[in-house]
Design a protein around this motif. Sequence first.
Motif, PDB file in Angstrom:
ATOM      1  N   PRO A  93       0.804  -1.081  -0.349  1.00  0.00           N
ATOM      2  CA  PRO A  93      -0.035   0.262  -0.050  1.00  0.00           C
ATOM      3  C   PRO A  93       0.455   1.370  -0.504  1.00  0.00           C
ATOM      4  CG  PRO A  93       0.201  -0.712   2.534  1.00  0.00           C
ATOM      5  CD  PRO A  93       0.643  -2.482   1.166  1.00  0.00           C
ATOM      6  N   GLY A  94       0.157   2.161  -0.410  1.00  0.00           N
ATOM      7  CA  GLY A  94       1.501   3.581  -0.412  1.00  0.00           C
ATOM      8  C   GLY A  94       0.889   4.712  -1.678  1.00  0.00           C
ATOM      9  N   PRO A  95       1.239   5.609  -1.941  1.00  0.00           N
ATOM     10  CA  PRO A  95       0.858   6.995  -3.009  1.00  0.00           C
ATOM     11  C   PRO A  95       0.946   6.939  -3.914  1.00  0.00           C
ATOM     12  CG  PRO A  95       2.747   7.789  -1.652  1.00  0.00           C
ATOM     13  CD  PRO A  95       2.931   5.997  -1.303  1.00  0.00           C
ATOM     14  N   ILE A  96       0.236   5.813  -4.578  1.00  0.00           N
ATOM     15  CA  ILE A  96       0.198   5.403  -6.568  1.00  0.00           C
ATOM     16  C   ILE A  96      -1.717   4.999  -6.658  1.00  0.00           C
ATOM     17  CG2 ILE A  96       1.222   3.278  -5.717  1.00  0.00           C
ATOM     18  CD1 ILE A  96       2.020   3.222  -8.448  1.00  0.00           C
ATOM     19  N   THR A  97      -1.766   5.636  -7.743  1.00  0.00           N
ATOM     20  CA  THR A  97      -3.397   5.399  -8.044  1.00  0.00           C
ATOM     21  C   THR A  97      -2.821   4.541  -9.062  1.00  0.00           C
ATOM     22  OG1 THR A  97      -4.152   7.066  -7.149  1.00  0.00           O
ATOM     23  CG2 THR A  97      -5.070   6.749  -8.845  1.00  0.00           C
ATOM     24  N   PHE A  98      -3.727   3.507 -10.217  1.00  0.00           N
ATOM     25  CA  PHE A  98      -3.566   2.864 -11.061  1.00  0.00           C
ATOM     26  C   PHE A  98      -5.270   3.005 -11.961  1.00  0.00           C
ATOM     27  CE2 PHE A  98      -2.452   0.166  -7.382  1.00  0.00           C
ATOM     28  CZ  PHE A  98      -0.035   0.600  -8.250  1.00  0.00           C
ATOM     29  N   ILE A  99      -4.741   3.466 -13.100  1.00  0.00           N
ATOM     30  CA  ILE A  99      -6.120   3.293 -13.825  1.00  0.00           C
ATOM     31  C   ILE A  99      -6.386   1.821 -14.651  1.00  0.00           C
ATOM     32  CG2 ILE A  99      -7.164   4.705 -16.122  1.00  0.00           C
ATOM     33  CD1 ILE A  99      -6.936   6.685 -13.531  1.00  0.00           C
ATOM     34  N   LEU A 100      -7.376   1.566 -14.468  1.00  0.00           N
ATOM     35  CA  LEU A 100      -7.419   0.123 -15.538  1.00  0.00           C
ATOM     36  C   LEU A 100      -8.588  -0.092 -15.507  1.00  0.00           C
ATOM     37  CD1 LEU A 100      -6.203  -2.148 -12.231  1.00  0.00           C
ATOM     38  CD2 LEU A 100      -4.974  -1.736 -13.609  1.00  0.00           C
ATOM     39  N   LYS A 101      -8.524  -1.667 -17.029  1.00  0.00           N
ATOM     40  CA  LYS A 101      -9.696  -1.509 -17.254  1.00  0.00           C
ATOM     41  C   LYS A 101     -11.111  -1.806 -15.667  1.00  0.00           C
ATOM     42  CE  LYS A 101      -9.590  -0.378 -21.946  1.00  0.00           C
ATOM     43  NZ  LYS A 101     -10.261   0.271 -22.708  1.00  0.00           N
ATOM     44  N   LYS A 102     -12.510  -1.216 -16.439  1.00  0.00           N
ATOM     45  CA  LYS A 102     -13.358  -1.327 -15.804  1.00  0.00           C
ATOM     46  C   LYS A 102     -14.523  -2.929 -16.091  1.00  0.00           C
ATOM     47  CE  LYS A 102     -17.003   0.123 -12.648  1.00  0.00           C
ATOM     48  NZ  LYS A 102     -18.649   1.693 -13.277  1.00  0.00           N
ATOM     49  N   LYS A 103     -14.303  -3.786 -15.223  1.00  0.00           N
ATOM     50  CA  LYS A 103     -14.954  -5.160 -15.521  1.00  0.00           C
ATOM     51  C   LYS A 103     -16.612  -5.240 -15.613  1.00  0.00           C
ATOM     52  CE  LYS A 103     -11.980  -8.342 -12.991  1.00  0.00           C
ATOM     53  NZ  LYS A 103     -12.763  -9.642 -12.333  1.00  0.00           N
ATOM     54  N   ALA A 114     -16.873   8.421 -13.482  1.00  0.00           N
ATOM     55  CA  ALA A 114     -17.385   9.372 -14.451  1.00  0.00           C
ATOM     56  C   ALA A 114     -18.062   8.869 -16.233  1.00  0.00           C
ATOM     57  CB  ALA A 114     -16.524  10.622 -15.318  1.00  0.00           C
ATOM     58  N   LYS A 115     -18.791   7.300 -15.463  1.00  0.00           N
ATOM     59  CA  LYS A 115     -18.952   6.819 -17.134  1.00  0.00           C
ATOM     60  C   LYS A 115     -18.589   6.069 -17.633  1.00  0.00           C
ATOM     61  CE  LYS A 115     -24.104   8.870 -16.383  1.00  0.00           C
ATOM     62  NZ  LYS A 115     -24.721   9.789 -16.801  1.00  0.00           N
ATOM     63  N   LEU A 116     -16.833   5.962 -16.876  1.00  0.00           N
ATOM     64  CA  LEU A 116     -15.982   5.530 -18.595  1.00  0.00           C
ATOM     65  C   LEU A 116     -15.635   3.740 -18.265  1.00  0.00           C
ATOM     66  CD1 LEU A 116     -12.884   7.846 -17.066  1.00  0.00           C
ATOM     67  CD2 LEU A 116     -14.007   8.459 -19.231  1.00  0.00           C
ATOM     68  N   ASP A 117     -15.066   3.279 -18.723  1.00  0.00           N
ATOM     69  CA  ASP A 117     -14.556   1.879 -18.588  1.00  0.00           C
ATOM     70  C   ASP A 117     -14.162   1.600 -17.920  1.00  0.00           C
ATOM     71  OD1 ASP A 117     -13.157   2.689 -20.808  1.00  0.00           O
ATOM     72  OD2 ASP A 117     -13.601   1.612 -22.497  1.00  0.00           O
ATOM     73  N   THR A 118     -12.542   3.099 -17.795  1.00  0.00           N
ATOM     74  CA  THR A 118     -11.224   2.503 -16.757  1.00  0.00           C
ATOM     75  C   THR A 118     -12.023   2.786 -15.742  1.00  0.00           C
ATOM     76  OG1 THR A 118     -11.074   4.732 -17.782  1.00  0.00           O
ATOM     77  CG2 THR A 118     -10.282   3.839 -18.816  1.00  0.00           C
ATOM     78  N   ILE A 119     -11.065   2.511 -14.506  1.00  0.00           N
ATOM     79  CA  ILE A 119     -11.793   3.004 -13.512  1.00  0.00           C
ATOM     80  C   ILE A 119     -10.024   3.472 -12.405  1.00  0.00           C
ATOM     81  CG2 ILE A 119     -11.192   0.569 -12.775  1.00  0.00           C
ATOM     82  CD1 ILE A 119     -13.173   1.070  -9.823  1.00  0.00           C
ATOM     83  N   ALA A 120     -10.238   4.476 -11.281  1.00  0.00           N
ATOM     84  CA  ALA A 120      -9.209   4.819 -10.850  1.00  0.00           C
ATOM     85  C   ALA A 120      -9.347   4.277  -9.511  1.00  0.00           C
ATOM     86  CB  ALA A 120      -9.151   6.458 -10.669  1.00  0.00           C
ATOM     87  N   VAL A 121      -8.076   3.043  -8.969  1.00  0.00           N
ATOM     88  CA  VAL A 121      -7.936   2.169  -7.987  1.00  0.00           C
ATOM     89  C   VAL A 121      -6.737   2.841  -6.212  1.00  0.00           C
ATOM     90  CG1 VAL A 121      -9.224   0.992  -9.039  1.00  0.00           C
ATOM     91  CG2 VAL A 121      -6.804   1.163  -9.015  1.00  0.00           C
ATOM     92  N   ARG A 122      -6.763   2.476  -5.979  1.00  0.00           N
ATOM     93  CA  ARG A 122      -5.115   2.834  -4.660  1.00  0.00           C
ATOM     94  C   ARG A 122      -6.213   1.688  -3.976  1.00  0.00           C
ATOM     95  NH1 ARG A 122      -2.747   6.534  -1.266  1.00  0.00           N
ATOM     96  NH2 ARG A 122      -4.104   7.597   0.020  1.00  0.00           N
ATOM     97  N   PHE A 123      -4.716   1.653  -2.980  1.00  0.00           N
ATOM     98  CA  PHE A 123      -4.428   1.480  -1.613  1.00  0.00           C
ATOM     99  C   PHE A 123      -3.611   2.084  -0.590  1.00  0.00           C
ATOM    100  CE2 PHE A 123      -4.263  -1.969  -5.260  1.00  0.00           C
ATOM    101  CZ  PHE A 123      -5.278  -3.022  -4.853  1.00  0.00           C
TER     102      PHE A 123
END
Length: 317
Positions: A93-103, A114-123
């Motif tokens: 876990p840490g200060p990094i956010t990933f943009i990934l494809k949303k299932k 925002a109705k995108l097919d991607t999702i921004a995620v962080r731990f």
Amino acid sequence: MTNIYSNIIKVNNKNIARSIKYLKKNETVAVPTETVYGLAGNAYSDDAIRKIFKLKNRPTINPLIIHYYSVDDLAKDAELNKKFFILFKKFCPGPITFILKKKSSSRVSNIANAKLDTIAVRFPKNKDIRKILKKLNFPLAMPSANKSSSISPVCAKDVAEEFKNKLKIILDGGKCKIGIESTVVDLTQNINILRPGFISKDKISKILNSKIFSNKSLKTIKAPGSLKKHYSPGIPMKLNQTKVFNNCAFIIFGKKYIETKNTFNLSKNSNLNEAARNLYKIFRKIKGKQYKKIYVVKIPNKGVGIAINDRLKHAAN
């Protein structure tokens, strides 16, 4: 300092349980992280997400970052790839956010991304928010706990001053250790840094042994920090200055400049990590003293200095 805000409560087991109860009712709670304080809500609930957008007065085209406790939790909502696992192992876990494809089967609110097919995620790494996430059966949407485009909060008092009594719970976990928002890296196509942060582009490039882009001219906003005006104290600001006029605030760095009542030093020891921790605190201090203009010296554009300059550039718009 005496706590004059009744909605600021110390982090302890009782108050964590109280916060969890609120979150399960789709209410919003302000919580500490290692980067900045966040405005947390159930990422699976349209109702909770609408409350976050309304509180922040945030444009709905600006997606939220979804915070998870574990990879197993994330796997329900996003398509994970090799590059993600390499970076996760090194930095999370840490200060990094990933943009990934949303299932397509993801339960994350479409309003949140925002109705995108991607999702921004962080731990997040902060132990208090991790305790909360571990006990929930849903992830948390958690943008910075401030009004849209204004200064991000680095302590509970900042949040209270921003929202007054509009929040019932502000968990006080002390000052944020990093003080600026997470690095955002897009892993969906070419590897792009969409927002610089504490974890630098060079570090990510080295770990992946791959060329990394810094593409900020994307037509679609995939992550926070992409709007032109952001992190702003609401005062005109001039960057890369060597001197200041009377009655203007002067943000300096290091021991090169003479300190007066108008100077605010990000770090007397020229430490960029310390400068990052102090940036938003100094913005709020200057705003509180009602200066009409801010001058800022040139900040070294290396390491976390790249992220500091990014915030300064947005704030000066």
